[in-house]
Design an enzyme around this catalytic site. Structure first.
Site, PDB file in Angstrom:
ATOM      1  CE  LYS A 173     -20.695  14.101   2.982  1.00  0.00           C
ATOM      2  NZ  LYS A 173     -21.841  13.238   1.851  1.00  0.00           N
TER       3      LYS A 173
ATOM      4  CG  HIS B  90      -0.368  -2.574   3.632  1.00  0.00           C
ATOM      5  ND1 HIS B  90       0.757  -4.777   3.491  1.00  0.00           N
ATOM      6  CD2 HIS B  90      -1.391  -3.615   4.355  1.00  0.00           C
ATOM      7  CE1 HIS B  90       0.201  -5.222   4.351  1.00  0.00           C
ATOM      8  NE2 HIS B  90      -1.071  -4.398   4.636  1.00  0.00           N
TER       9      HIS B  90
END
Ligand code: M6R
Length: 605
Positions: free
Chosen positions: A482, A501
């Site tokens: 959005k 990660h």
């Protein structure tokens, strides 16, 4: 993408076409153009950009006449400029087109070898040239011969200079509706432009062609034999297509959410129970399901991702959310014990439609959740559930998203009950709690000022992250989409645990991270991930239910929303993200309802 319109009748077509194109502009706004016939001459005006530029140009070069056709473009083949704008023409024909002609290069090559020249880079221009080549004084004959040669998708409006008493339309794979008036008739890509004049409509099916005069509509099937078509009544409320006192459709549509969520839920619940009348699948069918795929694009995919967790938890069936454009090429293992649920606001998204077609052909049971009655997806699925969001105009979906999510959750409950996977008590509580959602969304809307202030602080950021786990991961993706689609800020949604990660290397002093925490179970883990980014200098803003606020004192900014049960909380959690996206784009002075490069209905792959 692209919107087409056509008019024939007692009035001058020009104004009607421009008004209609404005209604269709959400389908693309790279260029606009109209053609009207006057004394058997084609008068054509085109302009680059939004329809207001075409209108401006028409102010200077006024044209008039009837019939007329018009087009608003989302560029696929060739730049967004005036030459590539529709209508495209040949000696006798003017054509507007929504869709893609896949074999246009071969056609263009063979026509060029015969000395036919082209002005534009578009796929569409081959159509008027083919019509010309096939024209022997009979327009229907020319259309019949031409469409046989076209591969791909099209909805076409066609004018012929030899015939000022009619215009023509035909379709395959792109939507086209005929509006039936009094001594005037219309065509359009959707019902919105028609609502100013009539509520009577004929929905053309693929392969059908119509010849339209001011007082007669003759429809032909794919063999060009005359057929009778039912005239249907358009159910859509006209006020939805109006901005009212709001500055943008997006804000108006956010404020409509309590009402439309209520309507959508009322339509599928009765006295604490979920009711889907005429459901073609039995309890046995649902018990035998081995998997559920929830398929959609963009925000519709996010709805699927959020609901997938509920399908596994409550209906106890393996569930997968899939991007439609990936699913259709993924060789998914599908059999008659698979349920494929297609989510789509428009009901016309090309990838979602193709995924549905494929799943159906492979034997899956299919259910669609769409917002547009009579849309291709609604008609193709075994069972369709209509969301009652009303016309959604802003490119960024808000109210349709919320309706889809509520209705999909109700479908999940229904399936859970059919499978005896959840208790009657749980189901009744969930239905009753869902009836409170509209009030809770309303309460959330009262926080607009707080979100406006936050938006002001954030207006100059260059990137940000939305982090959440489980259902909150789905909401994170929606919050990020959005914000990015209307504010052009580079943002991404991640599972809260994933950042470390790799992506955590992007965190620097002041990088904004939004943390989403919808329930107690998810709180400690997400908090620890948010602490990790805080330690690296991120500015963390948390969205959480009121009851969890006391556990979040360590964060500088916490935006709270009304509590519900975890099954339903994402429906409330998403509202502040919609408002925030709106106000950030507002602060950046951007074209909120029509962000660059986008179109509302993506009818190409
Ligand atoms: O009409 P659909 O729901 O099938 O459209 C799917 C997406 O194109 C749509 O949700 C898109 O991502 C919106 N712009 C998001 O706000």
């Amino acid at each position: 993408m692209c919107g087409i319109i056509g008019y024939i009748g007692k009035s001058d077509a020009t104004g009607i076409l421009i008004k209609g194109l404005k209604d269709l502009e959400y389908r693309g706004y790279d260029s606009g153009g109209i053609a009207v016939l006057n004394k058997n001459r084609l008068n054509i005006v085109k302009a680059k950009g939004e329809i207001r530029y075409l209108e401006e140009k028409l102010g200077k070069n006024s044209i008039s006449g009837s019939p007329g056709i018009g087009h608003t473009r989302w560029a696929t083949h060739g730049k967004a400029n005036e030459i590539n704008a529709h209508p495209h023409c040949s000696k006798h024909f003017a054509v507007v087109h929504n869709g893609i002609i896949e074999n246009y290069k071969e056609i263009k090559e063979s026509l060029s070898m015969n000395g036919i020249t082209f002005e534009s880079e578009t796929d569409t221009e081959v159509i008027p040239k083919l019509l010309e080549l096939n024209y022997n004084g009979d327009v229907l004959h020319a259309i019949k011969k031409t469409v046989k040669l076209l591969e791909g998708s099209y909805a076409l409006g066609i004018l012929c200079t030899d015939n000022e008493q009619s215009f023509y339309c035909t379709k395959k794979g792109s939507p086209l509706i005929i509006g039936v008036g009094e001594d005037e008739n219309f065509i359009a890509s959707d019902v919105n432009p028609l609502l100013h004049y009539t509520r009577k409509a004929i929905y053309l099916e693929d392969g059908e062609t119509a010849e339209i005069t001011a007082d007669k509509i003759t429809v032909f099937n794919s063999s060009f034999s005359k057929i009778e078509k039912e005239i249907k009544t358009i159910q859509l409320d006209k006020s939805s297509a109006d901005k009212g006192s709001f500055e943008h459709f997006m804000l108006k549509e956010i404020y409509e959410e309590p009402a439309v969520v209520k309507n959508s839920l009322n339509a599928v619940t009765d006295d604490g129970e979920v009711v889907f009348s005429d459901m073609p699948f039995s309890a046995d069918d649902f018990r035998q399901l081995n998997r559920v795929y929830i398929v959609g694009c963009g925000s519709a995919y996010h709805v699927g991702l959020i609901a997938k967790y509920n399908f596994e938890k409550v209906a106890k069936v393996p569930a997968f959310a899939e991007y439609a454009g990936e699913f259709r090429y993924a060789d998914a293992v599908i059999d008659e014990n698979c349920l494929v649920i297609i989510i789509s606001q428009s009901g016309e998204t090309a990838d979602s439609l193709a995924a549905l077609k494929q799943a159906k052909e492979m034997g899956a049971k299919t259910i669609s959740i769409v917002n547009v009655p009579e849309s291709s997806i609604a008609k193709m699925s075994h069972y369709n559930i209509l969301t009652l969001a009303g016309a959604e105009v802003a490119v960024a979906t808000t109210k349709a998203f919320s309706c889809q999510l509520c209705v999909l959750n109700m479908l999940c409950l229904y399936i859970a009950r059919q499978r005896n996977a959840c208790t009657e008590v749980f189901s009744e509580i969930a239905v009753n709690m869902s009836c409170l959602l509209p009030k809770k969304i309303e309460k959330m809307l009262l926080k607009t000022e707080e979100l406006k202030r936050l938006a002001k602080e954030m207006k100059d950021i260059e990137k940000c992250f939305f982090l959440g786990r489980n259902v909150d991961f789905g909401v994170s993706l929606e919050g990020a989409l959005k914000l990015k689609e209307i504010s052009y800020i580079d943002c991404a949604g991640y599972p809260a645990s994933e950042l470390k990660h790799g992506t955590i290397s992007l965190i620097e002093k002041g990088t904004v991270c939004f943390g989403l925490i919808s329930n107690n179970e998810l709180l400690p883990k997400t908090v620890s991930n948010l602490t990790e980014v805080t330690a690296r200098g991120a500015k963390v803003i948390v969205f959480a239910p009121e009851s969890l606020a006391e556990n979040l004192a360590q964060f500088e900014t916490v935006i709270t929303f009304p509590d519900s049960i975890p099954f339903l909380t994402p429906s409330i959690e998403v509202i502040p993200l919609q408002l925030l996206a709106y106000y950030v784009a507002y602060e950046r002075n951007l074209p909120i309802d029509k962000p660059r490069n986008l179109a509302k209905s993506v009818t190409v792959e």
